[in-house]
Design a protein around this motif. Structure first.
Motif, PDB file in Angstrom:
ATOM      1  N   SER A  40      67.730  12.065 123.466  1.00 54.64           N
ATOM      2  CA  SER A  40      67.998  13.466 124.230  1.00 54.64           C
ATOM      3  C   SER A  40      69.446  13.581 124.907  1.00 54.64           C
ATOM      4  O   SER A  40      69.899  12.930 125.295  1.00 54.64           O
ATOM      5  N   ASN A  41      69.926  14.976 124.599  1.00 64.95           N
ATOM      6  CA  ASN A  41      71.241  15.299 125.142  1.00 64.95           C
ATOM      7  C   ASN A  41      70.982  15.999 126.215  1.00 64.95           C
ATOM      8  O   ASN A  41      72.006  16.510 127.054  1.00 64.95           O
ATOM      9  N   SER A  42      69.767  16.051 126.695  1.00 62.23           N
ATOM     10  CA  SER A  42      69.187  16.515 128.078  1.00 62.23           C
ATOM     11  C   SER A  42      69.395  18.178 127.968  1.00 62.23           C
ATOM     12  O   SER A  42      69.315  18.838 129.221  1.00 62.23           O
ATOM     13  N   LYS A  43      69.708  18.768 126.961  1.00 57.31           N
ATOM     14  CA  LYS A  43      69.712  20.290 126.684  1.00 57.31           C
ATOM     15  C   LYS A  43      68.250  20.738 126.607  1.00 57.31           C
ATOM     16  O   LYS A  43      67.194  20.189 126.295  1.00 57.31           O
ATOM     17  N   PRO A  44      68.174  22.142 126.852  1.00 54.53           N
ATOM     18  CA  PRO A  44      66.710  22.777 126.969  1.00 54.53           C
ATOM     19  C   PRO A  44      66.267  22.508 125.229  1.00 54.53           C
ATOM     20  O   PRO A  44      67.087  22.955 124.676  1.00 54.53           O
TER      21      PRO A  44
ATOM     22  N   ALA B 133      65.608  20.061 123.692  1.00 55.47           N
ATOM     23  CA  ALA B 133      66.012  18.745 122.890  1.00 55.47           C
ATOM     24  C   ALA B 133      64.803  17.701 122.873  1.00 55.47           C
ATOM     25  O   ALA B 133      64.303  17.357 121.738  1.00 55.47           O
TER      26      ALA B 133
ATOM     27  N   SER C  24      72.928  13.985 131.375  1.00 56.66           N
ATOM     28  CA  SER C  24      73.365  15.259 131.455  1.00 56.66           C
ATOM     29  C   SER C  24      73.877  15.577 130.177  1.00 56.66           C
ATOM     30  O   SER C  24      74.570  14.745 129.426  1.00 56.66           O
ATOM     31  N   ALA C  25      73.835  16.808 129.660  1.00 57.33           N
ATOM     32  CA  ALA C  25      74.525  17.331 128.374  1.00 57.33           C
ATOM     33  C   ALA C  25      75.751  17.686 128.412  1.00 57.33           C
ATOM     34  O   ALA C  25      76.506  17.618 127.488  1.00 57.33           O
TER      35      ALA C  25
ATOM     36  N   ASP D   8      70.539  21.353 119.463  1.00 58.77           N
ATOM     37  CA  ASP D   8      69.404  22.236 120.007  1.00 58.77           C
ATOM     38  C   ASP D   8      69.742  23.283 120.226  1.00 58.77           C
ATOM     39  O   ASP D   8      69.033  24.215 120.747  1.00 58.77           O
TER      40      ASP D   8
END
Length: 91
Positions: A32-36, A38, A65-66, A91
């Motif tokens: 995950s890139n940690s974006k909402p 993802a 963190s993204a 995403d």
């Protein structure tokens, strides 16, 4: 490391090779890139890989963190634990 862009497609022999390569437990993860969104995106991709190719993420990892790239420690961890990663970038 081989990076495959799923938007351009891959040949069926490549899909078979990836399936054979990824068959051991722990072979595939989602990163995950940690974006909402993802996590949900990676979960859906994992289900699709499991249904279509007998694959699916055996783990889900995340960058903190993204806003920053994956650090060397995370990349080393991924390389030690997994053989393939699906990365959420759009995403």
């Amino acid at each position: 490391m081989r990076i495959v862009d799923p938007t351009s497609g891959i040949a069926s022999e490549t899909t078979a090779a990836v399936a054979a390569f990824a068959s051991p437990a722990g072979a595939l993860c989602g990163l995950s890139n940690s974006k909402p969104g993802a996590h949900d995106l990676l979960a859906a991709i994992g289900r699709r890989l499991a249904d279509d190719h007998g694959l699916g993420p055996n783990g889900l990892e995340a960058k903190p963190s993204a806003a920053v790239g994956a650090d060397a420690e995370l990349l080393d961890h991924l390389a030690a634990q997994y053989r393939l990663a699906v990365v959420a970038i759009g995403d």
